[in-house]
Enzyme design. Structure first.
Site, PDB file in Angstrom:
ATOM      1  N   ASP A 166     -23.217 -31.580-131.956  1.00  0.00           N
ATOM      2  CA  ASP A 166     -21.798 -31.220-131.981  1.00  0.00           C
ATOM      3  C   ASP A 166     -20.874 -32.421-132.120  1.00  0.00           C
ATOM      4  O   ASP A 166     -21.286 -33.574-131.990  1.00  0.00           O
ATOM      5  CB  ASP A 166     -21.420 -30.401-130.729  1.00  0.00           C
ATOM      6  CG  ASP A 166     -22.176 -30.844-129.477  1.00  0.00           C
ATOM      7  OD1 ASP A 166     -22.552 -32.027-129.395  1.00  0.00           O
ATOM      8  OD2 ASP A 166     -22.377 -30.007-128.594  1.00  0.00           O
ATOM      9  N   ASN A 172     -22.308 -23.777-117.365  1.00  0.00           N
ATOM     10  CA  ASN A 172     -22.175 -22.342-117.647  1.00  0.00           C
ATOM     11  C   ASN A 172     -23.282 -21.843-118.583  1.00  0.00           C
ATOM     12  O   ASN A 172     -23.209 -20.747-119.104  1.00  0.00           O
ATOM     13  CB  ASN A 172     -20.803 -22.054-118.272  1.00  0.00           C
ATOM     14  CG  ASN A 172     -20.606 -22.765-119.608  1.00  0.00           C
ATOM     15  OD1 ASN A 172     -21.500 -23.479-120.086  1.00  0.00           O
ATOM     16  ND2 ASN A 172     -19.448 -22.574-120.221  1.00  0.00           N
ATOM     17  N   HIS A 224     -24.170 -23.267-121.470  1.00  0.00           N
ATOM     18  CA  HIS A 224     -24.012 -23.534-122.906  1.00  0.00           C
ATOM     19  C   HIS A 224     -25.073 -24.529-123.400  1.00  0.00           C
ATOM     20  O   HIS A 224     -25.561 -25.373-122.662  1.00  0.00           O
ATOM     21  CB  HIS A 224     -22.582 -23.957-123.277  1.00  0.00           C
ATOM     22  CG  HIS A 224     -22.170 -25.342-122.899  1.00  0.00           C
ATOM     23  ND1 HIS A 224     -20.858 -25.664-122.638  1.00  0.00           N
ATOM     24  CD2 HIS A 224     -22.855 -26.508-122.754  1.00  0.00           C
ATOM     25  CE1 HIS A 224     -20.774 -26.954-122.350  1.00  0.00           C
ATOM     26  NE2 HIS A 224     -21.977 -27.488-122.418  1.00  0.00           N
ATOM     27  N   GLU A 269     -20.662 -21.508-126.187  1.00  0.00           N
ATOM     28  CA  GLU A 269     -20.256 -21.049-124.864  1.00  0.00           C
ATOM     29  C   GLU A 269     -20.752 -19.621-124.619  1.00  0.00           C
ATOM     30  O   GLU A 269     -21.158 -18.924-125.564  1.00  0.00           O
ATOM     31  CB  GLU A 269     -18.718 -21.108-124.764  1.00  0.00           C
ATOM     32  CG  GLU A 269     -18.112 -22.489-125.034  1.00  0.00           C
ATOM     33  CD  GLU A 269     -18.278 -23.484-123.872  1.00  0.00           C
ATOM     34  OE1 GLU A 269     -19.183 -23.298-123.027  1.00  0.00           O
ATOM     35  OE2 GLU A 269     -17.490 -24.461-123.824  1.00  0.00           O
TER      36      GLU A 269
HETATM   37  C1  F6R Z   1     -23.664 -32.429-125.913  1.00  0.00           C
HETATM   38  C2  F6R Z   1     -23.831 -30.971-125.764  1.00  0.00           C
HETATM   39  C3  F6R Z   1     -23.609 -30.295-124.451  1.00  0.00           C
HETATM   40  C4  F6R Z   1     -24.144 -31.077-123.254  1.00  0.00           C
HETATM   41  C5  F6R Z   1     -23.856 -30.318-121.959  1.00  0.00           C
HETATM   42  C6  F6R Z   1     -24.308 -31.121-120.732  1.00  0.00           C
HETATM   43  O1  F6R Z   1     -23.933 -32.830-127.231  1.00  0.00           O
HETATM   44  O2  F6R Z   1     -24.126 -30.330-126.720  1.00  0.00           O
HETATM   45  O3  F6R Z   1     -24.217 -29.027-124.493  1.00  0.00           O
HETATM   46  O4  F6R Z   1     -25.514 -31.277-123.404  1.00  0.00           O
HETATM   47  O5  F6R Z   1     -22.499 -30.055-121.861  1.00  0.00           O
HETATM   48  O6  F6R Z   1     -23.529 -32.274-120.640  1.00  0.00           O
HETATM   49  P1  F6R Z   1     -23.868 -33.450-119.638  1.00  0.00           P
HETATM   50  O7  F6R Z   1     -25.154 -34.032-120.075  1.00  0.00           O
HETATM   51  O8  F6R Z   1     -22.745 -34.425-119.754  1.00  0.00           O
HETATM   52  O9  F6R Z   1     -23.976 -32.814-118.277  1.00  0.00           O
END
Ligand code: F6R
Length: 242
Positions: free
Chosen positions: A68, A137, A139, A144
């Site tokens: 992303d 959550n 994702h 989401e």
């Molecule tokens: C990042 C992504 C998100 C993160 C998720 C966890 O490229 O796609 O899905 O992997 O938000 O984020 P952290 O590792 O910061 O807890």
């Protein structure tokens, strides 16, 4: 089926993930890697750089696709995921620049950018190994809760909890973009193999739901149960409620 590997802490999670990735990199001639940003993979990227410096691996023939990118942030914006990837990994290893792919969040035509990104992945047949973090959550990527499991790369709206969680990287919460381009759930599921990393008690509820809950679009990561080759590497704190 999820294979769950329990490790002690963040360092052990990073170490185990590094071992698995190095192993796959060595066995594939032209590895196509799917990469994630965020706090979770930072220790892993640090270890990969060490292995590269010890000449254990090369990325000359590798290709990468990130999950992303924020809409509106240019490559040189310190909060963009391009910038993150460059700082935390790419500038330290020998991967040719043209083999690095992230969606362009500043493209004039975002829809075309999403379709082009999707086509580029398809042109490689598939991603060999996709790395995932887990949102509190549920994702994956920035897909989401409520995102159809059939989704392809698209522009997505970030929900409030994600904006709050990610505001720690920004000066003010008002600076956090409200949209991103995210690889779709279907696209992620087409990867040959997936490794999901989780560390810390903030992920305990999400990991418990992933392991014990139903497969439902309300909890995007749950679809991983339908994939044939997923390894969850989680530490004791993240597994505390599972
Ligand atoms: C990042 C992504 C998100 C993160 C998720 C966890 O490229 O796609 O899905 O992997 O938000 O984020 P952290 O590792 O910061 O807890």
């Amino acid at each position: 089926m999820l294979k769950v590997i329990q490790v002690k802490d963040y360092d052990d999670m990073s170490e185990k993930a590094c071992e698995m990735i190095i192993d796959r990199l060595k066995s594939l001639e032209n590895p196509v890697l799917g990469l994630a940003t965020g706090s979770t993979p930072e220790g892993l990227y640090q270890r990969i750089i060490e292995k590269y410096e010890q000449k254990e691996i090369s990325f000359q023939n590798a290709m990468t696709f990130n999950l992303d990118e924020y809409v509106g942030l240019a490559k040189d914006d310190p909060n963009s995921y391009y910038y993150y990837m460059n700082e935390k990994l790419f500038k330290h290893i020998d991967i040719p620049k043209e083999r690095i792919h992230l969606p362009n969040g500043t493209a004039a035509d975002l829809e075309k950018e999403c379709n082009d990104y999707e086509q580029l992945i398809h042109a490689q047949n598939h991603i060999d190994l996709q790395l995932l973090g887990l949102g509190v959550n549920g994702h994956i990527g920035f897909n989401e809760p409520g995102t159809p499991f059939s989704s392809r790369t698209s522009v997505v709206d970030l929900v409030e909890s994600t904006i709050n969680a990610n505001s720690r990287f920004f000066d003010s919460i008002d600076d956090v973009p409200t949209q991103a381009i995210s690889m779709g759930i279907k696209t992620i599921m087409e990867s040959q193999e997936i490794i999901l990393l989780a560390s810390g008690d903030s992920k305990a509820e999400a990991i418990a739901r992933l392991i014990n809950g139903e497969v439902s679009e309300d909890f995007p990561a749950s679809i991983l149960k339908n994939h044939k080759r997923v390894t969850v590497i989680a530490d004791e704190a993240a597994l505390a409620k599972a």
